[in-house]
Design a protein around this motif. Structure first.
Motif, PDB file in Angstrom:
ATOM      1  N   LEU A   3      74.099 -28.173  13.697  1.00 17.75           N
ATOM      2  CA  LEU A   3      73.119 -29.097  14.262  1.00 17.75           C
ATOM      3  C   LEU A   3      72.083 -28.343  15.085  1.00 17.75           C
ATOM      4  N   HIS A 368      78.896 -35.564  11.399  1.00 17.01           N
ATOM      5  CA  HIS A 368      77.578 -35.357  12.012  1.00 17.01           C
ATOM      6  C   HIS A 368      77.591 -35.766  13.490  1.00 17.01           C
ATOM      7  N   TRP A 369      78.236 -36.898  13.776  1.00 18.92           N
ATOM      8  CA  TRP A 369      78.313 -37.362  15.166  1.00 18.92           C
ATOM      9  C   TRP A 369      79.120 -36.375  16.017  1.00 18.92           C
ATOM     10  N   PHE A 372      76.968 -33.368  16.731  1.00 17.04           N
ATOM     11  CA  PHE A 372      75.974 -33.761  17.727  1.00 17.04           C
ATOM     12  C   PHE A 372      76.592 -33.776  19.130  1.00 17.04           C
ATOM     13  N   SER A 373      77.777 -34.359  19.264  1.00 14.66           N
ATOM     14  CA  SER A 373      78.447 -34.426  20.563  1.00 14.66           C
ATOM     15  C   SER A 373      78.728 -33.024  21.112  1.00 14.66           C
ATOM     16  N   THR A 375      77.178 -30.226  20.350  1.00 18.29           N
ATOM     17  CA  THR A 375      75.935 -29.518  20.643  1.00 18.29           C
ATOM     18  C   THR A 375      75.393 -29.887  22.022  1.00 18.29           C
ATOM     19  N   GLY A 436      67.305 -34.330  19.035  1.00 15.46           N
ATOM     20  CA  GLY A 436      68.650 -34.286  18.484  1.00 15.46           C
ATOM     21  C   GLY A 436      69.118 -35.648  18.018  1.00 15.46           C
ATOM     22  N   LEU A 440      70.056 -36.940  14.251  1.00 18.84           N
ATOM     23  CA  LEU A 440      71.309 -37.630  13.953  1.00 18.84           C
ATOM     24  C   LEU A 440      71.046 -38.888  13.129  1.00 18.84           C
TER      25      LEU A 440
END
Length: 496
Positions: A3, A368-369, A372-373, A375, A436, A440
């Motif tokens: 990400l 993906h979530w 993201f978390s 990152t 970001g 997402l």
């Protein structure tokens, strides 16, 4: 991380929240001052306030910290619909910016407050009543869902309302997802009559059959652009009193190692379950502290019957649980499962998607979530990925009541919520964080043909364009606000 690499190389095309909602200027301030002076004269200082304890409490009442820091030029506290008419006419005549606050639970900046403008605050219009003759519940716009369900529970009925107690009636205008939705439709599908103050201050009553039937349909999922609703008359659902334990279910919490099994169970439930007595919500939450992630994964499962049928809920029940709180419940207890969720003082942010497909699609969204978390672990207090199944029974229940403006083409899909709560100390969304979030959304796009859920969207998402009746929605808006006043003078759902 992947990400992070994508963020560095992505073309940044989405506007920031600050750009979407620019601050006021001398012109807007002057118009607001004129409106407030006029309203102070016509309504009086007890209903129109520009300072003092009640003003400060109302101005900082918003659940989202982004909205609690706005300072309206004045706040109007209407007690009856006519007060709203007077306020709206003054706002229209002076060209002032304005906003309306009912539940104050929006996660989007500027959607329930205003800088250099007039805020209409419904904190003094909170009545709820039941009429057994018409089998209807009447709600004033300032009531919150815990208050509404509690008020009519002695009559053995409930409105189709929000799943969180602190949420207000604005949920209805965005469609509204409820524990009762599989059998009743979106919450807005239960409308019988709406008293609506139009942009000029005129008040009309809209129903499915009268001359304002187009307005009635638009307000069933089209948001607050079309007017200010001062009275909701909705169908009552006979759920029983608190002594009637007619539901069974509760909350199951799982270990993070069960994520894949829980996602597969969710995907199968979405695809296969079309029992109007069954309802579920599956949430994946990552709590953050000191650079570490603490996963909390839950399934909230309910059935209007004496048990959770294994044919429907067996996949969830077979996954090893950290804890399981299941048992007979009244609807009042079902409605209180998530509590108030009224923790204020945080910057909150929503995003929406909608998915239909096989298990791989749900697993991909989760991955993906999770990325993201990880990152942005130092930026959040928590992040949540939630799935609300929308069965065919829900869509057909709404169509049987005349339909709504969302016009979902079919059921058996999942409304997807992406919720972020920023860590204490962050007062706004940094640009890199907004970028970001935008990425997402690109990585978890809605499946073709499915509508986004307005109440859980981001300001930059094209929610109305995802509606099958988008063109009709634009025509209705042009009829009731031909000057485009609401687009120019409110901060709220965009895209018409």
């Amino acid at each position: 991380m992947r990400l992070y690499i994508l963020l560095v190389h992505a073309v940044l095309v989405a506007q920031s929240i600050a750009a979407l909602f620019p601050p006021g200027n001398e012109t807007t301030h002057s118009a607001a001052v004129q409106a407030c002076q006029q309203l102070d004269h016509t309504l009086g200082p007890s209903l129109v306030q520009s300072s003092g304890a009640e003003y400060e409490a109302a101005a900082t009442n918003a659940w989202n910290l982004l909205n609690a820091e706005f300072a309206p030029t004045c706040i109007v506290f209407p007690q009856i619909s006519q007060h709203v008419q007077t306020a709206m006419k003054a706002i229209y005549d002076t060209g002032s910016h304005y906003a309306v606050q009912a539940g104050s639970h929006s996660a989007m900046k500027g959607w329930n407050t205003v800088q250099d403008g007039v805020l209409i605050m419904f904190s003094q219009m909170k009545n709820a009543s039941y009429d057994p003759v018409t089998d209807s519940i009447t709600l004033e716009p300032g009531i919150h869902w815990q208050e509404a369900v509690t008020a009519v529970e002695p009559f053995g009925v409930a409105p189709v309302g929000g799943r969180v107690g602190d949420v207000g009636t604005g949920l209805l205008l965005g469609g509204g997802l409820s524990w009762l939705s599989p059998s009743q439709g979106y919450a807005a599908d239960t409308f019988k009559e709406l008293d609506v103050v139009l942009v000029t201050g005129e008040m009309v009553t809209a129903t499915v059959t009268n001359e304002y039937s187009d307005l009635f349909r638009a307000l069933k999922g089209g948001g607050n652009r079309f007017g200010i609703v001062t009275r909701y008359k909705v169908s009552a659902v006979h759920t029983g009193t608190n002594d009637d334990k007619s539901f069974f279910g509760g909350t199951i919490t799982y270990n993070s190692s069960s994520a894949e099994a829980l996602l597969k169970a969710t995907a199968r439930y979405v695809h296969e379950t079309n029992d109007p007595k069954a309802v579920s919500l599956v949430t994946f939450t990552n709590a953050m502290a000191d650079g570490q992630i603490f996963p909390v994964y839950m399934a909230l499962l309910f059935y209007n019957g004496p048990e959770l049928p294994t044919a429907i809920f067996g996949d969830f029940l077979s996954i090893p649980a950290v804890s399981s709180q299941l048992g007979p419940l009244s609807y009042l207890e079902v409605a209180g499962t998530l509590g108030l969720e009224n923790d204020r003082g945080y910057v909150q942010h929503f995003g929406a998607s909608a998915l239909v497909g096989d298990e791989a699609l749900f697993l991909d969204a989760f991955n993906h979530w999770s990325n993201f978390s990880a990152t942005f672990v130092d930026s959040f207090n928590q992040t949540t990925l939630a799935f609300t199944p929308i069965p065919d029974s829900q869509i057909h229940a709404g169509r049987d009541r005349g339909g709504n403006i969302i016009s979902a083409p079919r059921g058996q899909f999942a409304a997807v919520q992406l919720l972020q709560q920023l860590r204490i100390g962050l007062q706004d969304l940094p640009r890199v964080l907004q970028n970001g979030i935008d990425l997402l959304f690109e990585q978890i796009p809605p499946s073709p043909g499915l509508p986004l859920y307005l109440n859980e969207c981001d300001a930059g998402q094209k929610v109305f364009q995802s509606y099958s009746d988008f063109e009709l929605l634009k025509m209705i808006y042009a009829k009731y606000d031909p000057t485009g006043f609401n687009v120019a003078h409110t901060q709220g759902p965009i895209g018409l």
